[in-house]
Structure formats: C-alpha cells, structure tokens
Design an enzyme around this catalytic site. Structure first.
Site, PDB file in Angstrom:
ATOM      1  N   HIS A 285       0.841  -1.078   0.024  1.00 24.89           N
ATOM      2  CA  HIS A 285       0.021   0.065   0.045  1.00 24.89           C
ATOM      3  C   HIS A 285       0.844   1.110   0.011  1.00 24.89           C
ATOM      4  CE1 HIS A 285      -3.536  -2.651   1.874  1.00 24.89           C
ATOM      5  NE2 HIS A 285      -3.581  -2.212   0.706  1.00 24.89           N
ATOM      6  N   TYR A 459       3.907   0.234   4.750  1.00 25.55           N
ATOM      7  CA  TYR A 459       4.252  -0.895   5.666  1.00 25.55           C
ATOM      8  C   TYR A 459       3.384  -1.960   5.566  1.00 25.55           C
ATOM      9  CZ  TYR A 459       6.810   3.402   7.011  1.00 25.55           C
ATOM     10  OH  TYR A 459       7.377   4.773   7.172  1.00 25.55           O
ATOM     11  N   HIS A 460       3.086  -2.444   4.219  1.00 28.26           N
ATOM     12  CA  HIS A 460       2.088  -3.713   4.118  1.00 28.26           C
ATOM     13  C   HIS A 460       2.524  -4.508   3.160  1.00 28.26           C
ATOM     14  CE1 HIS A 460      -1.543  -1.248   5.737  1.00 28.26           C
ATOM     15  NE2 HIS A 460      -0.536  -1.408   6.829  1.00 28.26           N
ATOM     16  N   PRO A 461       3.850  -4.744   2.919  1.00 30.21           N
ATOM     17  CA  PRO A 461       4.358  -5.818   1.773  1.00 30.21           C
ATOM     18  C   PRO A 461       3.879  -7.305   2.077  1.00 30.21           C
ATOM     19  CG  PRO A 461       6.016  -5.454   3.664  1.00 30.21           C
ATOM     20  CD  PRO A 461       4.691  -4.425   3.841  1.00 30.21           C
TER      21      PRO A 461
END
Length: 524
Positions: A285, A459-461
C-alpha cells in the site's frame, strides 16, 4: 522449527507447543521487547525506525528517484511490536478472491473462525468477532476533538458512519480498531508468546540470524543460524516453517537455493529447486499525504512543544489514556474512488498530527492534521531479489509503485476525496490552508507528480511467496513449499493478493490457520 517470531511466528509457537507431543524451536534475529517505548502505543514513532528493533530496509530508487524506508520488525513480536496498532481484516471479497485463484480453504468463511479464535474484542461476542482469545482488540471513541470533527466531516461529505469496519460491511468512516489492552500495546509477542514461555517443549532463541535451510533428497532437514557470530545448526525432527515476513521469507528461500536458477547463480547461490516466482508478486500500500494547517487545536504538533505534554504524560501514567495511547490513526475511512465500484478501493488514515517527513521525521511546528489516502488493491507488482549470497546483506527491494495506470488514478482520487472532507463545515472553521500537496496543485497530472514525491509506504508488503493452486505458485494452499518436503511458509508473503486494509490482523490469522493445518497433517 519456526524461523521468525513475528505476527505469524508467535501464533505458531503458541499453538504448536500447546500439543506436548511436539517440540518447538523458535528462532528470532532480534531481541526481547524490553524498551518501554515498545509497549506505549505512541512509541512506534521512535521504535519503528530504530536499528535496534527494525531491519530498516530501503527500496531501490523508485518514484521521483527516491529510496523509501521499509521498516520491518527485528524483535520478539516482529512488526506487531513496532507497527501503528490498527486492526483491519479487509473485505469478504478479498478472501473469496483468493479462493477463486485456487487457494482452496482460504475463502472468507474459511478464515473467519481463525480471526475469531485469536481475538479478544472489547465488544460482545458475535458471529464475526471473538472474545477470550489472546489478542486484545479495542475500539477507542472520540480520542481528540479534531478527530471527532473529521468523522463529522466525512458524514457531511456523504461517507456513512460505520461503527465496525471489520463487520459485515467495510465501507464508511470509523474510529480505528486497535490491538491495545487498556492503553498498552498488545503485540503478537505479548498476546501469544509471553503466556506460554514456560512450556517445556518451547525453546526461544533470540539474536539468531538464520543463514539458510539445508535440503537433502528433496527434504528440508535443518536450519543454519548464527548467534553472536557463533555458527549453529538445528536439525528438524518434523517441519521447518519460515515466518520471516514478505522480505525475510523469500530471502531465506533464495539463500537456500529455492528460486530463479539464473538469478541465484548470478549472486553465487547454487540452485536446488527451480521456483521463479520466489520474491516476485510483491505488493504494498502506497499512501500520499494531504496535510492541513489548522488554527490552534491542541494537535499533537502543539502538545509536544508545550507544557501540555506533561499533562499528557501524567494522564498516561495514571489512566493509560490521552495522546500516549494513540495509534497511527485515530480514524479510518473506506470509500470508493468511483461509485460504479462494488466495494471500497480507497483507505484514508487520519491523525491530528503532521510531519513533512512521513517516514520518521519530527512533527511540524504548526497545528497539523494528516489525511493519508492509499489504494487498497494495487495492480502494480514489484520484486525482492538477493543482493549477494551474504545472509546479512539486505535484499534488493523494487516496489514498482504506480506502474499500473489504475493505481495512479485511484491515488489521485484519494487526494480529491481527502480534500472534499477537509472542506466540509465540521472542519472548515479550523482548517487554515492545505500545506501538502498545496491548494494550487489541482490538475490530475500535477497531483500525480506531487503524490509520487510525497507518498510513502504504509508498510504492508505481501505476496513474495505466493500461495496458489497452480504449479508456478511458491506454496500450495496448505502453505507447503513446492518442490521441498517438510518446508512451509506462513506469513504475509503467502498472500496472492493484498487485502483491503492493514495487514497485521491477516498475518495473525495466517499463523492461526497454518498451525491448525500443521497439527492436522501431523495427526495424519
């Protein structure tokens, strides 16, 4: 054996060691969460980018030629110990979509019991929520006057109020649900690991840098790791489960010779299993920033530079409330960039604070409000590859942000929606001006160019060890690595597609479901 004591790894350690017939070794590269800032919710602003608790990855130059910071937890609890505390599951359609991609057993109805099992909601037990589980989820209301105004402004802008974004319908504006217990962070470590540390069949090793998995005759047999520079080798009596996250898990697979043979050979790693999709399918995101300067409103920017900060410290010390009990967002909004869409494709995070350097900078010196829009289901795909054969070398991260035209259009739409909210009567009398991107930036092309410079990762890998029913997927629907017996991956890297929201809750669910499958397979 579990590699990684993050959101999924802590759940696995708890659930697998509950059966005394199994001995569980949990390896974590980071240390114990002793710093008080790791438990005070607002402390994430300091710990997220600390080299003591984060891997502090950086991407390759991307939009605007910038490297973007990608903090990932390097501590017991992993990223759940340094994240923004939001608890969002995503939409029913996300998981039903996984099922349609061949991920049998991963529809919404399939995963819901595992969400309920882990949860201890501050609301009544119902078909969608659980109570009595290890993970506390609370719903703070009206934490700040500016946040309450923002909720009212959303309603005035035509966005319905939604008391539960994890309920039957996600769309609307809501006070953000958080993983917090009476003002204290509830991480995967405090929820799942701390209560079971004394189990005789659970052994936790911190400071363990894993170098790779040994494979013999097509089976994962052992894990090589170092503690304080001393080499160790742990032999697996049953299975090895990688729970090192969307960056760490593909890196370890590649270091072990599982990946694209040509790419591995280029960095001096012998290919053991040809699996070209390892490290690919990277999704994240990306949020732009809409920052407004306000009239004096007791925003966090003002409080930290005034005597009022002492009152906030006292409030937290005595009642575990106030500013120090804040998550990364007070309010979340799920809305559609186009009314023709069937479900929300935009998420906004709002906080009565601002920083011109979103990734870890100081708060601005003016009263500030931030509304950060992101596209929920990006079509752009990136990759993670090895930089070298050295396990201590950070991998190469290429997010490939905004490479898909649909992602560009959605992010611009998110900025326009944010502006529409800020212009509503509930906020108009306190909003002085738009600082970023600036009211003079209006054309879509200009907004896109501005977003490219101002945007940061949320920080949503996910997605780099893609689960699927097809032979090219890295893991099958039972999370077994294709081509290697006795090896699984259980963390956010297995998501075939990014879910519509924050990823900590889904990572914990993945740990719950993985543990159930592993125990079921062990019973045979």
């Amino acid at each position: 054996m579990i590699v990684g004591a993050g959101s999924a790894g802590c759940v696995l350690a708890n659930r697998l060691s509950a059966d005394p017939r199994h001995r569980v070794l949990l390896l974590e590269a980071g240390g114990k969460a002793r710093n008080p800032l790791l438990h005070i919710p607002i402390g994430f602003g300091k710990t997220m980018h600390s080299p003591h608790y984060s891997w502090n990855f950086e991407t390759e130059p991307d939009l605007g030629g910038r490297r973007r910071k990608w903090p990932r937890g390097k501590v017991l609890g992993g990223s759940s110990t340094i994240n923004g505390l939001l608890y969002i599951r995503g939409q029913r359609e996300d998981y039903d979509g996984w099922r349609q991609l061949g991920c049998t057993g991963w529809s919404y109805d399939d995963v819901l019991p595992y969400y309920r099992r882990s949860q201890d909601s501050d609301r009544a037990d119902d078909p969608l929520h659980g109570s009595g589980g290890p993970l506390r989820v609370e719903h703070p209301q009206g934490q700040h006057p500016v946040s309450s105004r923002f909720v009212d402004a959303c309603v005035q802008a035509g966005i319905p109020y939604n008391d539960d974004p994890n309920g039957a319908v996600q769309e609307g504006v809501a006070y953000a649900p958080v993983t917090m217990r009476r003002g204290v962070r509830c991480s995967a470590a405090t929820a799942f690991l701390d209560p079971v540390r004394t189990r005789g069949n659970l052994h936790i090793v911190t400071g363990a840098l894993v170098e790779g998995v040994d494979i013999a005759d097509g089976r994962a047999t052992a894990v090589r790791y170092r503690v304080g520079g001393v080499a160790h080798r742990a032999v697996a009596l049953e299975e090895i489960i990688l729970s090192a996250g969307a960056i760490g898990s593909p890196q370890l697979l590649m270091l072990s010779g599982i990946g694209d043979g040509d790419a591995l050979a280029a960095v001096g790693v012998e290919a053991r299993v040809q699996s070209p999709d390892v490290g690919r399918n990277l999704q994240d995101h990306l949020a732009s920033m809409v920052i407004a300067s306000l009239t004096p409103s007791a925003t966090f920017n003002e409080v930290v530079r005034s005597p009022a900060i002492l009152g906030q410290m006292w409030r937290y010390a005595t009642a575990r409330g106030g500013m120090f009990a804040s998550a990364a967002a007070h309010v979340v909004v799920f809305c559609r960039s186009d009314t023709r869409l069937a479900s929300p494709d935009i998420q906004l995070h709002m906080l009565p604070a601002s920083t011109s350097d979103y990734a870890g900078g100081d708060l601005d010196r003016f009263p500030g409000l931030t509304c950060a829009p992101c596209q929920l289901r990006p079509e752009s795909r990136g990759e993670v590859t090895l930089r070298s054969a050295d396990p201590a070398a950070p991998p190469v991260i290429r997010p490939n942000y905004l490479s898909a035209p649909a992602d560009q259009e959605a992010l611009v739409a998110g900025i326009r929606i944010s502006r529409r909210i800020l212009a509503q009567p509930a906020l108009a009398d306190i909003v002085e001006r738009e600082v970023m991107p600036g009211a003079d930036v209006e054309a879509s092309a200009s907004l896109l160019a501005s977003a490219a410079m101002l945007s940061e990762s949320v920080y949503h890998p996910v997605g780099t060890c893609r689960m699927g029913g097809d032979p090219a997927s890295v893991v099958d629907p039972r999370l077994r690595v294709r081509g290697v017996a006795g090896l699984r991956v259980a963390d956010a890297s297995i998501m075939p597609r990014l879910i519509s929201g924050n990823t900590n809750a889904p990572a914990i669910m993945i740990g719950e479901k993985a543990a159930a499958m592993i125990l079921e397979d062990a019973r045979g």
